[in-house]
Design an enzyme around this catalytic site. Structure first.
Site, PDB file in Angstrom:
ATOM      1  N   SER A 259       0.830  -1.016  -0.154  1.00 56.08           N
ATOM      2  CA  SER A 259       0.322   0.044   0.034  1.00 56.08           C
ATOM      3  C   SER A 259       0.746   1.235  -0.019  1.00 56.08           C
ATOM      4  O   SER A 259       2.054   1.109   0.216  1.00 56.08           O
ATOM      5  CB  SER A 259      -0.884  -0.014   1.100  1.00 56.08           C
ATOM      6  OG  SER A 259      -0.092   0.171   2.213  1.00 56.08           O
ATOM      7  N   LYS A 260       0.170   2.332  -0.404  1.00 55.21           N
ATOM      8  CA  LYS A 260       0.791   3.646  -0.324  1.00 55.21           C
ATOM      9  C   LYS A 260       1.334   3.844   0.904  1.00 55.21           C
ATOM     10  O   LYS A 260       2.394   4.344   1.066  1.00 55.21           O
ATOM     11  CB  LYS A 260      -0.154   4.658  -0.749  1.00 55.21           C
ATOM     12  CG  LYS A 260       0.257   6.074  -1.139  1.00 55.21           C
ATOM     13  CD  LYS A 260      -0.796   6.892  -1.710  1.00 55.21           C
ATOM     14  CE  LYS A 260      -0.951   7.915  -0.724  1.00 55.21           C
ATOM     15  NZ  LYS A 260      -2.030   9.000  -0.879  1.00 55.21           N
TER      16      LYS A 260
END
Ligand code: GLU
Length: 496
Positions: A259-260
């Site tokens: 994920s970011k």
């Protein structure tokens, strides 16, 4: 001839998970001279983000992947943006309804959400399928006239797939093998939304068929949709493409999809190139990664070449790639490994290209002659993991030290420092060539009671500002005798 597609939804910048999917498609098809198609799946207008399609296109291009057909490169099977294909979907949905494999459903959102709540209260889950459909408001339960009337009146409706009420679907995946799904657990998925646009499932299957896609290679998150897609192909009596669902790229700790947020925590990007706008993000490019390094590393997430080779270019990967060897287990993202690959690709890169990169990345390097930058790059690149490291590793070759590392200074501040400095100056004045400079200095040291270690350390701190840097004789040769002299003079002024 193989035809594959990369079919992203433009809901944000291209994530490296998406890029890995694009790459595996590209390797697979180009390995046999096939076509790579880029299709933009923009049917969900609510989730669309402006500029995302451009980011996808530019990211692929930075990696050297130019689609054979795309919204920007017309082919025989366009348009390649789903929002421009609505007429096609409309005609196909009518066909499916006529064939008795899809039906109109007029239930309102409220009615359905009430049903969901009621079921939940009883500890059940509401599923719109063979269990309930005849009790609901649709063209199967209502009589023909009522349906025509509702349609003529323009009543709000969707079109649902009539999923089988018995039997099972046998799916087959190149990476995961066969599985059997009981049709009774499937729901009657919406194929056409109330606004007259298709859902992902419908548009995706119709397009893969019409675009003559031979292999669908996509992320594991689509595996649960495979049974429905198989049923849709069967309903239309279309031949199915072959399917392969790639393993997920996981966070470094192995928990969850990369994920970011975990990128932010770990200090690494999750997108190939910069994403502009208010929530701007830097990409691998801006962090000093080369496209070939990124490609090479991403290729190892889920696949390893059969031969024991690690550093491979796009073309080499393409030749070696075998879809059958992709594994089903998720792969953890590992920044250190990524840096290692990048380091190796920097070594393969031409100095001229790296010098250009340094100019782009660093203001102070702009004025320097390209030949000089190239020569410096060739001296230091073996120490760089990213191109952003390069300038820091070589700036002392162009600028005298502004300050001197305190610890290192302490190490050389010993009796005789002034004598060593004077000798460096006199040697620099006397000699006409840089070659043999350090040897001569060391020999003088030997004759005057200074060990080689002290001589070398002193010269390095005086010329570089600290104890880092490439081979000292190389530094002397690079900066020249005049500069050597000036640097020592400057050092004396400041420190002795
Ligand atoms: N539009 C889907 C996505 O964004 C495509 C999935 C597929 O390749 O079928 O991932």
């Amino acid at each position: 001839m193989r035809r594959v597609r990369f079919a992203p939804s433009p809901t944000g910048p291209l994530h490296i998970g998406g890029l890995r999917t694009a790459l595996f498609n590209y390797f697979f098809t180009k390995n046999s001279g096939g076509s790579f198609i880029l299709r933009i799946e923009d049917t969900d207008k609510k989730r669309e983000v402006k500029g995302a399609d451009k980011h996808i296109r530019e990211s692929l291009s930075w990696c050297g992947i130019e689609p054979d057909e795309s919204p920007w490169k017309k082919g025989l099977y366009g348009p390649y943006k789903q929002s421009e294909r609505n007429e096609i979907y409309k005609s196909k949905i009518l066909k499916l309804i006529k064939m008795g494999r899809a039906y109109y459903a007029f239930d309102s959102e409220d009615e359905l959400s009430n049903l969901r709540n009621e079921h939940e209260k009883n500890g059940q889950t509401f599923v719109y399928n063979w269990r309930n459909r005849m009790k609901l408001k649709n063209s199967l339960s209502l009589d023909k006239e009522a349906v025509s009337e509702l349609l003529e009146k323009g009543a709000r409706h969707v079109v649902r797939f009539l999923s089988p009420s018995e039997g099972s679907v046998q799916t087959i995946d190149i990476i995961r093998g066969r599985s059997s799904i009981d049709c009774r657990i499937l729901d009657d998925k919406i194929l056409m939304k109330a606004d007259g646009t298709p859902t992902y499932h419908f548009a995706n299957v119709v397009d893969d068929h019409l675009m003559k896609i031979t292999h669908v290679i996509r992320g594991e998150e689509w595996l649960p949709s495979l049974a429905l897609h198989f049923l849709l192909y069967d309903a239309f009596e279309w031949q199915k493409p072959k399917f392969a669902h790639l393993p997920l790229i996981l966070n470094p700790n192995g928990k969850g999809k990369l994920s970011k947020r975990s990128g932010e925590k770990g200090g690494f990007p999750v997108i190939p190139i910069e994403w502009g706008g208010p929530n701007g993000l830097k990409g691998f490019k801006e962090n000093g990664f080369t496209p070939s390094g990124l490609i090479n590393y991403l290729s190892t997430l889920g696949w390893t070449p059969e031969e024991n080779v690690e550093i491979l270019s796009l073309d080499e990967l393409t030749k070696m790639f075998q879809l059958e060897n992709v594994v089903s287990a998720g792969a953890n993202f590992d920044l250190e490994k990524m840096k290692w690959y990048n380091h190796k690709h920097i070594q393969r890169q031409e100095d001229a290209v790296l010098a250009e990169e340094v100019k782009l990345l660093c203001k102070d390097a702009k004025e320097i002659r390209t030949e000089d930058l190239e020569a410096a790059v060739s001296l230091v690149k073996e120490r760089a993991n990213t191109t952003t490291d390069l300038w820091g590793l070589m700036s002392y070759l162009f600028y005298s030290p502004r300050e001197y590392g305190e610890k290192d200074l302490k190490k050389i501040k010993k009796d005789g420092l002034d004598r060593i400095c004077s000798k460096i100056i006199s040697l620099a004045k006397e000699r006409t060539e840089t070659s043999g400079f350090l040897e001569a200095l060391k020999q003088w040291g030997d004759e005057n009671g200074f060990g080689a270690g002290q001589i070398m350390m002193t010269a390095r701190v005086v010329l570089v500002g600290n104890l880092s840097g490439v081979d000292l004789q190389n530094i002397v040769s690079f900066i020249g005798l005049k500069d050597v002299q000036q640097r020592v003079e400057c050092f004396i002024k400041k420190n002795i």
